[in-house]
Design a protein around this motif. Sequence first.
Motif, short mmCIF file in Angstrom:
data_model
loop_
_atom_site.label_atom_id
_atom_site.label_comp_id
_atom_site.label_asym_id
_atom_site.label_seq_id
_atom_site.Cartn_x
_atom_site.Cartn_y
_atom_site.Cartn_z
N ARG A 1 -5.11 1.15 -5.63
CA ARG A 1 -4.91 -0.03 -4.78
C ARG A 1 -6.07 -1.01 -4.95
N THR B 1 0.83 -1.21 0.00
CA THR B 1 0.00 0.00 0.00
C THR B 1 0.86 1.25 0.00
N LEU C 1 1.17 10.02 -4.73
CA LEU C 1 -0.21 10.09 -5.20
C LEU C 1 -1.09 10.72 -4.14
N LYS D 1 6.71 1.29 -10.41
CA LYS D 1 6.07 0.75 -9.20
C LYS D 1 5.87 -0.76 -9.30
N ALA E 1 -4.65 7.07 -4.88
CA ALA E 1 -3.99 5.88 -4.37
C ALA E 1 -5.00 4.81 -3.99
N VAL F 1 2.25 1.74 -3.49
CA VAL F 1 1.19 2.24 -4.37
C VAL F 1 0.94 3.73 -4.10
N ASN F 2 0.99 4.12 -2.82
CA ASN F 2 0.66 5.49 -2.43
C ASN F 2 1.74 6.51 -2.78
#
Length: 205
Positions: free
Chosen positions: A62, A46, A53, A95, A58, A49-50
């Motif tokens: 996710r 997480t 953003l 990513k 995000a 991913v964040n």
Amino acid sequence: MDDGVDGANASVTEVLRKDPTMAALIDRHGPLDVAPADDEFGRLCTSIVNQQLSTASAAAIRERFVDVLGGDPTPDRVLDADESALREAGLSGTKVEYLRNVAAAFRDDERDFTREGLADRSDEAVVDALTEIHGVGAWTARMYLIFALGREDVLPLGDLAVRKGIEQTYNDGEELSRAEMREIGEAWRPYRSYGTRYIWAEYES
């Protein structure tokens, strides 16, 4: 108002309330917790991913990421996932690479990044271990300390929202040096992670 911060003993509130500004945030936002995640690997995914953003973007990416995996992230699911499907979910190629690096590291029997495996290591030692994984920087590692491991005394000044939040809350939005921010955070020791959560809450409100 609850005397204690949810999930923690009353000493957290007692310490934080010595700072009048923080006391006002506690009254405004109610109990906020710092607790270990049930799934450390999922929490680290997480954070990756964040990276860079907004909260809303995000969260949407996710959700699509988990859909591609067919369930909550596990090292095997991330390594087996189709790269083009991950890209279509909104993840950049960089990513995707970072997520796969993390998955490989967590699947490595020689390393243990769980709360139990890192229990006897200092916060800085954990940051050093995590940042050996290509794609995990200091910001991501400090998010892991707070949100995956539940470490209580982390002040992540690498986070823009924390810096802006401290400036907004303590200095009417005017710029502060990191040294000045660290000095403000000294009043929250040994519970700076809780103080950070209140700064985030205020900044995002």
